[in-house]
Motif scaffolding. Structure first.
Motif, PDB file in Angstrom:
ATOM      1  N   ALA A 295       0.637  -1.245   0.126  1.00 33.75           N
ATOM      2  CA  ALA A 295      -0.034  -0.004   0.129  1.00 33.75           C
ATOM      3  C   ALA A 295       0.720   1.305   0.088  1.00 33.75           C
ATOM      4  O   ALA A 295       0.546   2.468  -0.779  1.00 33.75           O
ATOM      5  N   LEU A 296       2.093   1.097   0.661  1.00 33.72           N
ATOM      6  CA  LEU A 296       2.946   2.360   0.866  1.00 33.72           C
ATOM      7  C   LEU A 296       3.550   2.782  -0.475  1.00 33.72           C
ATOM      8  O   LEU A 296       3.627   3.662  -1.107  1.00 33.72           O
ATOM      9  N   SER A 297       3.804   1.612  -1.255  1.00 30.71           N
ATOM     10  CA  SER A 297       4.213   1.644  -2.513  1.00 30.71           C
ATOM     11  C   SER A 297       3.352   2.408  -3.619  1.00 30.71           C
ATOM     12  O   SER A 297       3.671   3.249  -4.452  1.00 30.71           O
ATOM     13  N   GLY A 298       1.872   1.854  -3.552  1.00 33.70           N
ATOM     14  CA  GLY A 298       0.995   2.765  -4.348  1.00 33.70           C
ATOM     15  C   GLY A 298       0.804   4.179  -3.939  1.00 33.70           C
ATOM     16  O   GLY A 298       0.584   5.017  -4.561  1.00 33.70           O
ATOM     17  N   ILE A 299       0.676   4.536  -2.399  1.00 35.33           N
ATOM     18  CA  ILE A 299       0.786   5.908  -2.285  1.00 35.33           C
ATOM     19  C   ILE A 299       1.873   6.723  -2.622  1.00 35.33           C
ATOM     20  O   ILE A 299       1.588   7.669  -3.306  1.00 35.33           O
TER      21      ILE A 299
END
Length: 423
Positions: A295-299
């Motif tokens: 999720a952090l990668s996407g954000i």
């Protein structure tokens, strides 16, 4: 030493053979997935040099085919691994990988790159990567995620070293010798891998491969099916920045040298994320840590890559994305054993590879087409990558919560039955 001894329960986490396997897997992943980490290098170089008359989307099929074959072939490699162990697969993979790289060094035409880099190298990478990761997972239980993370960090080290080697030798000599230098490095890594990787699992011996056992039987488990569908979406997005960060940097004024070194920066940060992610996963839970970093990668991709235009923002994004995506790329292999028995690791890992390979095949050509449609702008590509990573990690995490919550009523009903028996 024989690879057919009885399997202790649980497998030893601290034996010499276990950690030698981690060392060999590290070098094997360096030679296989480490080559994946430099797809941006070839994407940029081909677009400027040998294949300048082709679109970015067309060029992207070379590396996407390479990754597709590497991952999809894992479906069968995993099954064969369960039968015969890693040694023969690694030996054959080493020959094909090095042959494909050396042949790439003399390629001139598009179809030649497809055959050498896309197909030959892709098959060799599959025969290296899958046995390495399966062998490590079979040796560990307590420290499985950590050991898998250490082995997977080999690809990050490949991503750090190979762009530097390529750029400096290409400047002083030629494309051919730059690629051949990479081939010599890969040959050394393959030798270490072949001689140190071993399996703790007793092998079953050769038998007929039944396709349903690979592509149907593992998916009878609903939880595993949901996990794989989430992984498909994650991989639809996670490879896109690796392929297009250098070319996007060029469009914002980076030099050729600095744009290629962005791959090294991303990979260096990724190596930290892979090891730290594995360490945290063994203590906080593999699924939770995996989904958090995905999720952090996407954000980061949406919040940092879309508005990034100058040197500092783009380098900052490369660092942040490299760190978080390192866990996203590496930890999933450590999740697969959660859905199967240890002797089935190769088959279930292969089934996962069979599905996510199609995401790897289509992700960069789709992203390249978006860049062309937006006349060289990368905002839609970044949005596509970020949203698919967020959606995929969300699917996996929600299914995990559903599984955990479904246990509560069962425990409650069990307690009531026990209470009734006491009365």
């Amino acid at each position: 030493m024989s690879e057919t001894k009885e399997l202790p329960i649980p497998p030893p986490d601290t034996s010499l053979r276990a950690w030698l396997t981690v060392v060999g897997a590290f070098t094997g992943v360096f030679a296989s997935f480490g080559y994946v980490n430099v797809i941006g290098l070839f994407q940029q170089y081909y677009a400027e040099k040998q294949l300048s008359s082709y679109t970015e989307s067309t060029i992207a099929w070379i590396t996407s085919l390479q990754i597709f074959i590497m991952i999809f072939s894992g479906s069968f490699v995993g099954r064969v691994y369960d039968m015969i162990g890693p040694r023969l697969l690694l030996l054959l993979g080493s020959v094909l990988l090095v042959t494909g790289i050396m042949t790439t060094s003399v390629c001139k035409e598009y179809y030649q790159f497809i055959l050498a880099q896309g197909i030959c190298t892709g098959i060799g990478m599959a025969l290296m990567f899958n046995p390495c990761m399966s062998a490590v997972a079979g040796w560990f239980i307590k420290n499985r995620a950590l050991s898998v993370g250490v082995a997977a960090s080999g690809s990050s080290f490949g991503g750090v070293i190979l762009p530097i080697v390529f750029y400096n030798i290409e400047r002083r000599s030629s494309f051919g010798w730059a690629v051949r230098a990479i081939g010599f490095i890969m040959a050394l890594m393959c030798i270490v891998s072949v001689t140190t990787v071993s399996s703790r699992i007793p092998q079953k011996g050769f038998k007929r491969i039944i396709l349903s056992e690979i592509f149907i039987d593992p998916f009878r488990d609903k939880a595993f099916s949901v996990f794989v569908s989430g992984m498909f979406l994650v991989y639809l997005g996670v490879l896109t920045p690796l392929a297009f960060i250098p070319s996007q940097a060029l469009s914002h004024g980076f030099s050729d040298r600095m744009s290629l070194y962005l791959i090294s920066i991303t990979s260096a940060a990724s190596s930290v994320g892979r090891v730290l992610g594995g360490f945290l996963a063994d203590r906080l839970g593999k699924v939770v840590v995996f989904c958090f970093f995905c999720a952090l990668s996407g954000i980061f991709t949406i919040a940092l890559w879309i508005p990034a235009t100058g040197h500092v923002p783009i380098i900052l994004y490369a660092l942040c994305y490299g760190f978080t995506s390192g866990t996203a790329v590496s930890l999933w292999a450590g999740l697969v054993p959660e859905f199967c028995e240890i002797p089935q690791i190769g088959t279930y890992l292969g089934a996962t590879c069979g599905v996510i390979s199609f995401a790897a095949l289509t992700s960069t050509p789709i992203a390249g087409a978006m860049v062309k449609q937006q006349h060289g702008s990368y905002w839609s590509t970044a949005l596509f990558a970020g949203l698919t990573m967020l959606t995929g990690s969300g699917i996996i995490f929600i299914d995990y919560l559903r599984k955990e919550l479904s246990k509560l009523p069962l425990r409650e009903s069990t307690s009531r039955i026990e209470l009734a028996e006491l009365e």
